[in-house]
Scaffold this motif. Structure first.
Motif, PDB file in Angstrom:
ATOM      1  N   MET A  38       0.895  -1.279  -0.080  1.00 32.11           N
ATOM      2  CA  MET A  38       0.052  -0.079  -0.173  1.00 32.11           C
ATOM      3  C   MET A  38       1.005   1.210   0.027  1.00 32.11           C
ATOM      4  SD  MET A  38      -3.071   0.085  -0.059  1.00 32.11           S
ATOM      5  CE  MET A  38      -4.128  -1.057   1.300  1.00 32.11           C
ATOM      6  N   MET A  53       4.528   1.798 -10.599  1.00 28.38           N
ATOM      7  CA  MET A  53       3.449   2.865 -11.031  1.00 28.38           C
ATOM      8  C   MET A  53       3.262   2.760 -12.562  1.00 28.38           C
ATOM      9  SD  MET A  53       3.602   6.954 -10.686  1.00 28.38           S
ATOM     10  CE  MET A  53       4.066   7.309  -8.938  1.00 28.38           C
ATOM     11  N   VAL A 104      -5.944   5.001  -5.554  1.00 27.42           N
ATOM     12  CA  VAL A 104      -5.006   4.165  -6.725  1.00 27.42           C
ATOM     13  C   VAL A 104      -4.651   4.749  -8.069  1.00 27.42           C
ATOM     14  CG1 VAL A 104      -5.979   1.923  -5.913  1.00 27.42           C
ATOM     15  CG2 VAL A 104      -7.341   3.257  -7.480  1.00 27.42           C
ATOM     16  N   HIS A 107      -4.484   8.762 -10.006  1.00 24.26           N
ATOM     17  CA  HIS A 107      -4.417  10.461  -9.772  1.00 24.26           C
ATOM     18  C   HIS A 107      -4.131  11.045 -11.288  1.00 24.26           C
ATOM     19  CE1 HIS A 107      -3.211  13.978  -7.160  1.00 24.26           C
ATOM     20  NE2 HIS A 107      -4.148  14.176  -7.854  1.00 24.26           N
ATOM     21  N   ILE A 165      -0.960   5.841 -11.993  1.00 25.19           N
ATOM     22  CA  ILE A 165      -1.701   4.687 -11.186  1.00 25.19           C
ATOM     23  C   ILE A 165      -0.712   3.946 -10.425  1.00 25.19           C
ATOM     24  CG2 ILE A 165      -2.907   2.453 -11.660  1.00 25.19           C
ATOM     25  CD1 ILE A 165      -4.153   3.488 -14.005  1.00 25.19           C
TER      26      ILE A 165
END
Ligand code: ATP
Ligand code: MG
Length: 571
Positions: free
Chosen positions: A150, A157, A407, A409, A442
């Motif tokens: 997390m 990414m 998750v 942006h 992501i």
């Protein structure tokens, strides 16, 4: 894949270090192993789930017209100095010096590198719009890495960057990415919400976060119960309090002795008034200088809103001693009248009348104070957290507060980076212009963790079919019996030939262990060659998510599964 050959070190006990469900289950199910703080190895099953998410992302990014590339992880300091972020980014940026004394960093994000790439290779509006993305390992030296994948220091990414010639074009690109993100998270089988978001240190003017709804989320979301309004708490607005039609009579200011009553609750109980009728005065330190912040007694400061009001400078809540040093008043009795330090206020106080405030004197408060008559405030803005008592800024309906995991942006960057790095193109009039940029991230590894956070039960993970490491697990409960093994192999081969990802549990283990492991790793469909096969030749298909079980003949097993899976996989 055969279970007997798979690196899948499941654990019976929950490792003590794990706090949230996804972290516990990913360790127990043998998906990940920690190397060092915030840095994990992805074992075969963990990696398989990550690859599924990546593939969905690729398909949707490509469909939206973006192109995949891969940039270096090591980035030279020069570029970051050019953009101004070498100083600004803070200790999350892992900086180091190579053998030639050159400073570099590990990429936490790639605005600088992509802008450099584009400025050196693209020069004309004819090549625009351009939308580029990569899926790559990022490094951020997070202050508190936690919750497994997390919030790692090293994580995977997808980051994308767009270059447009005009405001109109960048809005079209943004819209496309918004759509693509909705498709990505829908296809991953997740319950999520796109919310309006703050732009953080990256800056820019338009921004949405994609939030997987889960109680363990670190973000608080404000969602309208009626219309589509949804925002991150950092950004959320509330409908403004209406001032009453008739201005209430302003009562005379009165000083009241309130010994020992320093907290809002104690003061308001003592005065028999509601906290809504008191203005509290908080002291913050901004670049070591004191600043008073006024807000209604029952409201809380939203730190990001305050920071934005202060042009991006962080404000730190002062302790009692710092309050006294700055104002000469013991904390708890502070008020805006005659205060010697700069004051800002939440806009909500402009709708208040005849309220209580501290008297700037030990043991005293005023009642019936009024803004404008008794004191003035130069700077007023939206500074507070929205609450469930507030109403939607769009439609006035009730708001709901819920937790989410960020998750994805997306944000419109504008020309921040292109101007800083002098990345320009010639427009159709031959004029030089800065690119208008957008960026789109992501958290791939976080998405897998978020999916688990949302889909589990006491027995383990319940993977959404589209991102499950395997779609089907075949349990051979008697690997030593030829008949069983033949049946299990037939199903395994049949599914494999039809491009279903299938795991065959061919281990010489007790049935109980096989059932437990199958539940723990969360494979959506479990096919059992067991008791009923012995008895009447039937095979059991069980759905992990709801426990529903059907019995089928051996020869129809593969077709039935293909049918079920095709129905479930929406494209
Ligand atoms: P956060 O507020 O959670 O730190 P961020 O705003 O720093 O996230 P972005 O810079 O927008 O994140 O990065 C894009 C995406 O990368 C985020 O939406 C998130 O899903 C993911 N991400 C960011 N930091 C981490 C991390 N430390 N570990 C795993 N994923 C991360
Ligand atoms: Mg972050």
């Amino acid at each position: 894949m055969r279970f007997s050959q798979l690196l899948l070190p499941t654990l019976k006990e929950t490792p003590a270090e794990a706090e949230v469900v996804s972290h516990k289950l990913m360790l127990r199910a043998g998906f990940i192993r920690k190397l060092t703080s915030g840095v994990y190895s992805y074992l075969p099953l963990g990696l398989a789930a990550i690859r599924r998410v990546e593939n969905i992302i690729r398909e949707e990014m490509n469909r939206a017209g973006a192109q995949e590339l891969l940039m270096p992880m090591v980035q030279p300091a020069d570029l970051w100095i050019e953009s101004g972020r070498w100083e600004k980014y803070g200790p999350e940026l892992l900086r180091f010096t190579d053998r030639n004394g050159r400073q570099s960093c590990l990429g936490p994000t790639h605005e600088e590198v992509i802008t450099d790439l584009v400025r050196k290779n693209i020069h004309s509006y004819r090549n625009l719009p351009l939308n580029l993305y990569q899926i790559q390992t990022k490094f951020r030296d997070e202050i508190r890495p936690r919750f497994g994948l997390m919030r790692g220091r090293e994580f995977i990414m997808k980051d994308g960057y767009s270059f447009d010639a005009s405001e109109k074009d960048v809005e079209i690109t943004y819209e496309k990415m918004y759509e693509a993100y909705n498709r990505i998270f829908s296809r991953c089988g997740l319950a999520f919400r796109a919310v309006e978001a703050d732009t953080g240190t990256i800056g820019g003017s338009f921004s949405h976060e994609f939030m997987v709804l889960a109680e363990t989320g670190e973000d608080t979301l404000v969602i309208c119960k009626e219309c589509s309004y949804a925002a991150n708490m950092e950004k959320a607005r509330a409908m403004e309090q209406e001032s009453p039609d008739e201005k209430p009579e302003l009562l005379p200011l009165e000083k009241i002795e309130t010994p020992g009553k320093r907290k809002v609750q104690a003061v308001t109980e003592f005065l028999s008034i509601s906290p809504k009728n008191l203005i509290k005065t908080m002291v913050y330190l901004v670049d070591s200088k004191p600043l008073a912040v006024l807000l209604r007694g029952d409201h809380e400061v939203q730190p990001v809103k305050l920071k934005n009001l202060l042009n991006g400078v962080e404000a730190e809540l002062a302790d009692d001693k710092q309050v006294f040093d700055a104002t000469g008043v013991p904390s708890g009795y502070l008020g805006p009248m005659g205060l010697k330090i700069p004051v800002v206020a939440d806009r909500e106080i402009t709708a208040m009348h005849n309220f209580a405030i501290g008297a700037n004197e030990k043991k005293y408060h005023y009642i019936n104070a009024n803004l404008g008559r008794d004191f003035e405030v130069a700077t007023i803005g939206d500074l507070r957290m929205v609450t469930e008592e507030d109403r939607c800024p769009h439609c006035g309906s009730n708001l709901e507060l819920t937790k989410g995991i960020e998750v994805g942006h997306i944000f419109k960057l504008g020309t921040n980076y292109s101007e800083a790095l002098k990345a320009t193109f010639l427009d159709n009039q031959g004029m030089e212009n800065s690119y208008i940029m957008g960026c789109y991230g992501i958290g791939v590894s976080r998405t897998v963790a978020a999916a688990i956070e949302q889909n589990y039960d006491k027995d383990g993970i319940i993977f959404p079919l589209p991102i499950a490491p395997f779609q089907v697990i075949v349990l051979n409960l008697s690997p030593s019996a030829k008949k069983f093994t033949e049946a299990a192999e037939t199903i395994y081969d049949g599914l494999g030939k039809n491009s279903i990802d299938v795991l065959l549990d061919d281990r010489d283990e007790r049935p109980g262990i096989k059932f437990k492991d199958a539940d723990l790793i969360g494979i959506p469909y479990r096919v059992t060659v067991g008791k009923s096969f012995e008895k009447n030749g039937t095979i059991e298909i069980k759905e992990r998510a709801n426990g529903q079980t059907i019995s089928v003949e051996l020869h129809e097993t593969v077709d039935r599964l293909l049918e079920i899976i095709r129905q479930k996989m929406v494209r």
